[in-house]
Design an enzyme around this catalytic site. Structure first.
Site, short mmCIF file in Angstrom:
data_model
loop_
_atom_site.label_atom_id
_atom_site.label_comp_id
_atom_site.label_asym_id
_atom_site.label_seq_id
_atom_site.Cartn_x
_atom_site.Cartn_y
_atom_site.Cartn_z
N CYS A 81 -6.21 54.77 30.64
CA CYS A 81 -4.78 55.07 30.76
C CYS A 81 -3.93 53.85 31.07
CB CYS A 81 -4.57 56.12 31.84
SG CYS A 81 -5.18 55.63 33.47
N GLN A 82 -4.53 52.66 31.25
CA GLN A 82 -3.74 51.50 31.63
C GLN A 82 -2.57 51.21 30.70
OE1 GLN A 82 -7.05 51.59 31.41
NE2 GLN A 82 -8.03 50.52 33.11
#
Length: 389
Positions: A81-82
């Site tokens: 999800c970065q």
């Protein structure tokens, strides 16, 4: 019912799905520390993971899933999800860590009856709106693959044309997809943690589905704190030590007790644990429950109040973000949460050991899905799959 867990992390999503009745046939995670955590708990016979297969430690892009075609009820996971995190660099589709295309590939190869994917709330920001729509279109029509050298926006246009043509209604693999930002506190998790959850059912199953209704609320907590006093009585807090809530407008405006259960607080989650700073000997008898020095409060980083759900635990880009991972006592003093306390805030069982240093364990927990939230969603998915069988 059988499942495949992708991007397993420390195991939170997978554990909740297992507790809902799914049996994982494959667990995939590239991070060595996370795999060590899963391996250690699997070997120790911890419930929910004891019967898991050995995790495959490696790059998902190198793994073929076609041998599971038509054999799985569920595919689940949390694609890295970065690229979308509020604490990251917001590069989205330009970020090589964006693994949504791999999640879609696995759905295409496995053809499961359903899937559950989760990601950070940041994915729903206005600046990512077009890319969010792109993700939903890919999940809806996984067989419309991106061509070699094709820009994602051109692929998006092809998906839109396919979706509006009507051809997809009679031919090809298609999923009915819904997504929603869920606040874990609304489902009994002692943490204000918002995640966007995607759920899809294969179109040929004819399943109608909606996200489970919230079971807990802030107003119910405020009723117990401002009116009935049940919260303070339950924790045996003497009246002289209770905070002055006479100016709490929302709490005092309530005219009757809400029907929901109260939000769970930090005190609810960790109140029975020995204080790791004041009683380190007793604390050391618990897994991962050691005092970590160095906590300090500053503007924007003031810790989680004891009598509210915790703020969102975060993994951090450069080490552990202290403000989000601190406990704030009623007198204003602060200290870091221990790994065990953080695991409780993520609803992992006390028997579950995190592997690695304090900062490494906190990173794993900061990236995890609360076990209880995963279970609530997965139980509802499982019930609909059974009814459609």
């Amino acid at each position: 019912m059988r499942a495949i867990e992708l991007f397993a992390g420390a195991g939170g999503l997978g554990m909740g799905i297992s507790e809902a009745g799914f049996k994982p046939a494959r667990i995939v995670e590239w991070d060595r520390w996370c795999c060590d955590t899963i391996r250690e708990n699997r070997a120790a016979g911890v419930a929910s993971v004891a019967k898991w297969p050995k995790p495959i430690e490696g790059d998902i892009r190198d793994i073929d899933f076609s041998g599971f075609e038509g054999k799985m009820e569920l595919v689940s996971g949390g694609p890295p999800c970065q690229p979308f995190s509020l604490g990251g660099k917001h590069r989205a589709h330009d970020d090589e860590r964006d693994m949504w295309s791999e999640a879609v590939r696995v759905v295409r190869e496995v053809r499961p009856k359903a899937f559950v994917f989760e990601n950070v709330k940041g994915l729903t920001r206005a600046s990512f709106a077009t890319y969010l729509s792109y993700i939903v279109h890919q999940l809806s029509h996984p067989e419309i693959k991106r061509r070699r050298g094709e820009d994602w926006s051109d692929h998006m246009a092809r998906l839109e044309r396919h979706h509006t043509s009507g051809a997809h209604r009679t031919d090809g693999l298609e999923y009915n997809v819904v997504y929603r930002v869920l606040n874990a506190a609304d489902y009994g998790v002692p943490q204000r943690r918002e995640r966007v959850v995607f759920v899809g059912f294969r179109n040929d199953l004819g399943i109608e589905w909606a996200f489970p209704r919230e079971t807990h609320s802030l107003d119910a907590l405020l009723w117990e704190q401002c009116h009935s006093g049940d919260y303070w009585d339950r924790h045996k807090v003497a009246k002289r030590h209770r905070p002055d809530l006479r100016l709490h407008r929302r709490g005092l405006s309530l005219l009757e007790a809400p029907a929901e259960l109260p939000w769970r607080t930090v005190r609810d989650a960790i109140g029975d644990l020995p204080d790791p700073e004041r009683d380190p000997i007793a604390a050391a008898r618990r897994h991962n429950h050691r005092f970590q020095p160095g906590a300090r409060s500053y503007v924007g980083h003031t810790g989680s109040p004891l009598d509210e759900p915790a703020k969102t635990l975060k993994a951090g880009v450069h080490g552990v973000p202290g403000g989000e991972n601190m406990l704030c006592y009623p007198d204003g003093s602060v200290r870091y949460f221990t790994v065990r306390e953080s695991a409780r805030l993520q609803t992992f069982p006390d028997s579950y050991r995190m592997h690695g240093s304090w900062s490494e364990c906190m990173r794993q927990l900061g990236n995890a899905v609360p076990v209880k939230l995963a279970k609530v969603v997965a139980e509802n998915v499982a019930r609909h799959l059974r009814e459609a069988a």
